[in-house]
Motif scaffolding. Sequence first.
Motif, PDB file in Angstrom:
ATOM      1  N   HIS A 171       0.706  -1.053  -0.172  1.00 52.95           N
ATOM      2  CA  HIS A 171       0.070   0.050  -0.009  1.00 52.95           C
ATOM      3  C   HIS A 171       0.870   1.126   0.004  1.00 52.95           C
ATOM      4  CE1 HIS A 171       0.413  -1.564   3.925  1.00 52.95           C
ATOM      5  NE2 HIS A 171       0.748  -0.303   4.576  1.00 52.95           N
TER       6      HIS A 171
ATOM      7  N   GLN B 145      -8.967   2.998  -7.973  1.00 51.65           N
ATOM      8  CA  GLN B 145      -9.306   1.884  -7.410  1.00 51.65           C
ATOM      9  C   GLN B 145      -8.265   1.489  -6.615  1.00 51.65           C
ATOM     10  OE1 GLN B 145     -10.379  -0.769 -10.343  1.00 51.65           O
ATOM     11  NE2 GLN B 145     -12.345  -0.002 -10.885  1.00 51.65           N
TER      12      GLN B 145
ATOM     13  N   SER C 259      -7.931   0.963  -2.156  1.00 54.45           N
ATOM     14  CA  SER C 259      -7.734  -0.433  -1.512  1.00 54.45           C
ATOM     15  C   SER C 259      -6.565  -0.146  -0.818  1.00 54.45           C
ATOM     16  CB  SER C 259      -7.185  -1.401  -2.855  1.00 54.45           C
ATOM     17  OG  SER C 259      -8.482  -1.643  -3.524  1.00 54.45           O
TER      18      SER C 259
ATOM     19  N   LYS D  29      -7.543   1.191   2.492  1.00 52.19           N
ATOM     20  CA  LYS D  29      -8.100   0.194   3.347  1.00 52.19           C
ATOM     21  C   LYS D  29      -6.948  -1.075   3.907  1.00 52.19           C
ATOM     22  CE  LYS D  29     -12.378   0.411   0.662  1.00 52.19           C
ATOM     23  NZ  LYS D  29     -13.386  -0.471   0.099  1.00 52.19           N
TER      24      LYS D  29
ATOM     25  N   ASP E  71      -5.636  -3.133   2.189  1.00 48.90           N
ATOM     26  CA  ASP E  71      -6.023  -4.731   1.825  1.00 48.90           C
ATOM     27  C   ASP E  71      -4.738  -4.923   0.616  1.00 48.90           C
ATOM     28  OD1 ASP E  71      -7.052  -6.928   0.391  1.00 48.90           O
ATOM     29  OD2 ASP E  71      -9.088  -6.007   0.202  1.00 48.90           O
TER      30      ASP E  71
ATOM     31  N   GLN F 127      -5.902  -7.171  -2.248  1.00 51.96           N
ATOM     32  CA  GLN F 127      -6.558  -6.394  -3.395  1.00 51.96           C
ATOM     33  C   GLN F 127      -5.733  -5.287  -4.001  1.00 51.96           C
ATOM     34  OE1 GLN F 127      -9.508  -7.197  -4.519  1.00 51.96           O
ATOM     35  NE2 GLN F 127      -9.904  -5.010  -5.978  1.00 51.96           N
ATOM     36  N   VAL F 128      -4.717  -4.655  -3.445  1.00 48.72           N
ATOM     37  CA  VAL F 128      -3.853  -3.973  -4.030  1.00 48.72           C
ATOM     38  C   VAL F 128      -2.955  -4.531  -5.024  1.00 48.72           C
ATOM     39  CG1 VAL F 128      -1.735  -2.517  -3.441  1.00 48.72           C
ATOM     40  CG2 VAL F 128      -3.773  -2.263  -1.982  1.00 48.72           C
TER      41      VAL F 128
END
Length: 652
Positions: free
Chosen positions: A400, A607, A611, A614, A616, A619-620
């Motif tokens: 992230h 998007q 992610s 969050k 995540d 998902q990233v």
Amino acid sequence: MKKLNNAFSALYNGDNIVKLTQLRYIPRWIVILLDISIIFFSIFLSYIFLDRLRVQVNFPNHRLEKRLLLISINLLFMFVFRTYAGIIRHSTFFDLFKIVLSSGSTLITVMFLNFFIELLLGKSLYLYPTLFLYFFISVSLMFFFRMVTKQFFNILIDIKGAATKTKVAVVGVSDASVSLARAILHNPNYPYRLEGFVTRRSDSNKAVLLGHKIYNSDYFFRNKNIISKFDAVLIIKEIMSKQEIEEWMTLALDNGLKVLKAPTLSKMRDSDLVGGIRQLQIEDLLNRKPIKIENEEVTKRHAGKSVLVTGGAGSIGSEIVRQVAQFKPSLIVVLDQAESPLYELELELAEKFPEQNFKFVLADISNSHRLEKVFEHYQFSMVYHAAAYKHVPLIEENPHEAIFVNVLGTRNVALLSKKYKVNRFVMVSTDKAVNPTNVMGASKRTAELFVQSLQNLEGNTTKFITTRFGNVLGSNGSVIPHFRKQIEKGGPITITHPDIIRYFMTIPEACELVLQAGTMGAGGEIYVFDMGEPVKILDLAKRMIKLSGFTPDVDIQIKFIGLRPGEKLFEELLSDNATTVPTHHDKIMISKDPAIGFEEIEILCKQIVRSAIKRDKLQVVKLLKDIVPEFISNNSEFEVLDKKELTTDLSI
């Protein structure tokens, strides 16, 4: 006087070498007395020659008065030209020139005196052969005295420091090599002792240069008795090719000799000789001929302009700042989020470029509101975007953060460059963005795609340019400083895999590419650099161990620890489906990579940022793989995403 007494006492007591070398100079009155003694002896010698030739002198009854007159005149000119003022142990040909002036003036004065006495009395006071004999003998003896004294002190100092000095063989017999050898030879206080020359030539085996033997390299390295007399070979890096340096290094290290390097004397003052001679470093072997910069065009792009460098306190960013400062822009804004490095750079640049206008901004490029104030206030003409997270294992653990800096940060800087009509935006990318196997490389490839997508937007006037680099020597966290620290600690050197290879370039080389790229093209290009041959990291480690005076796997162990998460065995500068186009610069090419439209990449970037907010991780990384289809994780927890995708494809 006290020092002279100490010297004579030392001669008597036996500790003469140490005490005599501590004597800074012979007192001037001693020099004058010795010169007067030389004058007496020169007159005496001149008359002996004339007596042996049965020449009758004029006014024989006034021989003493004539000699005293000659000495007085000579002494007068010695004071006029201060022949006694120089420090004898540091005599040069300038001292000979002063002696010649003094004795020559004496000769001319006495000849005029002779002429007038001959007019008055019908015969000259001195015979002209006597005067010329006296001139040549006195000049020779006074200069000889100075040279003998100088050599005497040099020998004493050489003997005193023989045990601690590095005994060197200078490589080559060129003018540059001889000048370097002469500088060492004539400066006995230096920690080096010239013992000979070594060359590949075979026509100099019996020749002697500066009093030292010239050895043919084959004979030199085969003969262990000769090698035992030396501690190191000394090369001049500027006059050798990379291949020649490697050959001499291999020969020397294999025979237990150190390898020292020195610049040409024209590139340093004599006083810098000691500091100029250093041990050969691995960077010297990896360094190639730097790319040629078209200074006229680069100057035109920067002179009098306002320039922004993001990541300006980092390895690449700070060097870009230093190079740009040479072209005298109106303002350089150095932006970074690292407080201490930014402050240290500010102190350095204030000293190096006191006339240049700098502004140091502490800011995070992921904060678009903070950035916009900077763009609005300074109205930049050039933006160099070097801010990025780059350490593969750390980014693999924190994907992230790569999104916030490498993707969102690049998006912010690029969009603001477009909005405020910056003339050129130059992004620093990496070869890890090509066929990425890790999050860092994929995040940089995403940044490349976003920057490219802005070029053809309606109303855009900014030229968006990307440059890809290999590994940079000496940058923060790079392999060479890491290996050097491990060697200093006694090992082991840790390598991820025995077959891993990498491309290397120097920091100045990389930054020259950035500056050159900023002047080229119409925008939208990705420029790649001819990196030369890749280097096997295992060979690199072995060379570094040898250059440090150790034996690999004996003194310093080499340990293989396995590939780190996201790491691959070799890096590429071009993706599998990319082609290259040559430019007018032979070291720079354009990579024609697949691109994405702005609307599509903008949606994907938004998007992935959501992610990342969050935290995540999966998902990233999944979104990164959607943006960069060639991104296949290696030795990473995210390999599971590739397996899922493969399973889905097979089921279809």
